[in-house]
Write an enzyme that holds these catalytic residues in place. Structure first.
Site, short mmCIF file in Angstrom:
data_model
loop_
_atom_site.label_atom_id
_atom_site.label_comp_id
_atom_site.label_asym_id
_atom_site.label_seq_id
_atom_site.Cartn_x
_atom_site.Cartn_y
_atom_site.Cartn_z
N HIS A 94 1.04 -1.30 0.37
CA HIS A 94 -0.32 0.11 0.08
C HIS A 94 0.50 1.21 0.11
O HIS A 94 1.72 0.94 0.73
CB HIS A 94 -0.71 0.13 1.21
CG HIS A 94 -2.17 0.90 0.49
ND1 HIS A 94 -2.13 2.06 1.13
CD2 HIS A 94 -3.36 0.45 0.71
CE1 HIS A 94 -3.31 2.93 0.60
NE2 HIS A 94 -4.33 1.91 1.17
N HIS A 181 10.00 13.96 8.06
CA HIS A 181 11.22 13.19 9.55
C HIS A 181 11.73 12.16 9.25
O HIS A 181 11.39 11.22 8.15
CB HIS A 181 9.93 12.88 11.25
CG HIS A 181 9.70 12.39 11.82
ND1 HIS A 181 10.95 11.18 12.16
CD2 HIS A 181 9.95 12.63 12.88
CE1 HIS A 181 11.13 10.70 13.28
NE2 HIS A 181 10.50 12.14 14.13
N ALA A 184 9.80 8.47 10.50
CA ALA A 184 8.34 8.78 10.66
C ALA A 184 7.76 9.39 9.23
O ALA A 184 6.44 9.69 9.05
CB ALA A 184 7.79 9.56 11.59
#
Length: 329
Positions: A94, A181, A184
Site C-alpha cells: 500500500h 521526519h 516517521a
C-alpha cells in the site's frame, strides 16, 4: 452469512459527532498496533473498529465522538506511531508517506465538512508542534488546489518525497520544515465525506489483470465517479483494491457488478469481497433490508450490520485493547 431484516439506527443525539479513520503503516506487529490504539484512548472518544493487514502492512482504526476529543485522540495516535514505526525499515504493497499515513476527519452528525477542515488544521499544527512530524493537508482541508487529491500528496511515497522536498520547494509540507521526519516521514491530514474501502479478490494471481480491471473502473481513467482503484497481489491471489469516495454516485452494488463484468470479459472469476473499516448506514440500509441480499453482500466476508455499520457501532463501541506482552507477539 444469514440473511436478516435490517433496522436503521441513526445517532440519537444533538451533540456534534465526528469520525476519524487514521491509517498506520504497520500491519504485522500486533504489539505495536495495540500500543498505538491504546494511546488514542481519550474521554469522549469511542473505538469503533481496528484491523491489521499483513500484506498491505497497514492498520486502520476508526474512532468517533466529540470533535475536540477525536482530534486529541488522533494526534496522540500519530505521535505514538512516530515513536514505534520506522519507515526506513517498513515495506508493504500500500502506498504510504508516513508512520501515520493518513488522518481524515469525517462529519457524522451536527457538524459540517468545513468544520472538519478546521479541525484537521488544528490537528496538523499540534502534530508538528508536539512530535516534529510534518503535515500535508488534503481534500476539504487542502491549502493548495494541487493537494486536493490524496494520490497527488502521496506521489513518490516516503522515499520519493524525502528526496523531492530537498530539491523542490513545491513539495514542501504545509506544516513543518522543508524535509520529512527521518523515520516517521510525514502525515496527510484531511477532511472528507464517508469513504468505503472495498476490495474484491480474483480467482487468479494475474496482477496485470487486476491492474487492468482497476484502471477500467476508476474515475481517473474515465470509469466510475468517486472510485479509486489499484490492482495488488495479496498472497497467491490478485485483488482489486478500491476506495469509493462517493457511494451515492457509485453504489457499492454497481461497483461490484462493474468489476465482475470486466473480470468476466478477461475470462477471470471474482471471489469474495472485503470491507475495511466501517460502512455508513446510507450505503447499505436500503439494500440489506431486502429479503434476498444482493450479490456483493453475499460475497463480502464477515459482514454483519452490528459490526460493520457505523451508526450501529456508535451504540456498541469496542473496548480499548490491552497490551500484548512482547514475548507473545
Amino acid at each position: 452469512m444469514e440473511e436478516e431484516q435490517y433496522e436503521a439506527a441513526s445517532p440519537a443525539t444533538t451533540e456534534p459527532i465526528v469520525e476519524c479513520v487514521p491509517n498506520f503503516s504497520e500491519g504485522r506487529n500486533e504489539r505495536i498496533v495495540r500500543e498505538i490504539v491504546q494511546s488514542m484512548k481519550v474521554f469522549g472518544v469511542s473505538l469503533l473498529d481496528w484491523s491489521m493487514d499483513a500484506t498491505h502492512n497497514r492498520s486502520v482504526v476508526t474512532i468517533a465522538g466529540s470533535p475536540e476529543a477525536v482530534a486529541e485522540s488522533a494526534i496522540r495516535g500519530v505521535g505514538r506511531a512516530a515513536q514505534l514505526i520506522d519507515l526506513t525499515k517498513q515495506a508493504g504493497v500500500h502506498p504510504r508517506i508516513g508512520a501515520a499515513d493518513v488522518v481524515p476527519f469525517v462529519p457524522v452528525a451536527h457538524y459540517s465538512l468545513g468544520q472538519c477542515a478546521a479541525l484537521a488544521h488544528h490537528a496538523g499544527l499540534e502534530i508538528w508542534r508536539r512530535f516534529g512530524v510534518p503535515v500535508y493537508f488534503y481534500e476539504a482541508a487542502a491549502m493548495r488546489p494541487d493537494r486536493m487529491r490524496l494520490e497527488e500528496v502521496r506521489r513518490g511515497q516516503f522515499e520519493g518525497i524525502r528526496e523531492a522536498v530537498r530539491r523542490d520547494s513545491s513539495r514542501h509540507p504545509d506544516v513543518g520544515l522543508g524535509e520529512l521526519h527521518p523515520s516517521a516521514g510525514a502525515v496527510a491530514v484531511g477532511a472528507r465525506q464517508f469513504l468505503i474501502a472495498y476490495n474484491i479478490f480474483l480467482e487468479s494471481a494475474d496482477l496485470h489483470a487486476a491492474r487492468a480491471i482497476a484502471k477500467e473502473v476508476r474515475a481517473s481513467s474515465g470509469g466510475m465517479v468517486g472510485v479509486k482503484a489499484m490492482g495488488v497481489l495479496v498472497g497467491d491471489r490478485a485483488q482489486v483494491s478500491m476506495n469509493i469516495t462517493d457511494f451515492h454516485a457509485s453504489p457499492v452494488e454497481r461497483v461490484h457488478a462493474a468489476v465482475c463484468r470486466v473480470a468476466a470479459r478477461m475470462g477471470i472469476a471474482t471471489a469474495e469481497g472485503e470491507l475495511i473499516g466501517l460502512i455508513p448506514e446510507a450505503a447499505c440500509a436500503p439494500i440489506i433490508a431486502r429479503e434476498t441480499l444482493p450479490e456483493w453482500l453475499r460475497q463480502t466476508s464477515e459482514f454483519h450490520p452490528d459490526e460493520k455499520v457505523l451508526e450501529r457501532k456508535l451504540s456498541r463501541p469496542l473496548p480499548w485493547p490491552e497490551a500484548v506482552p512482547a514475548a507473545h507477539v
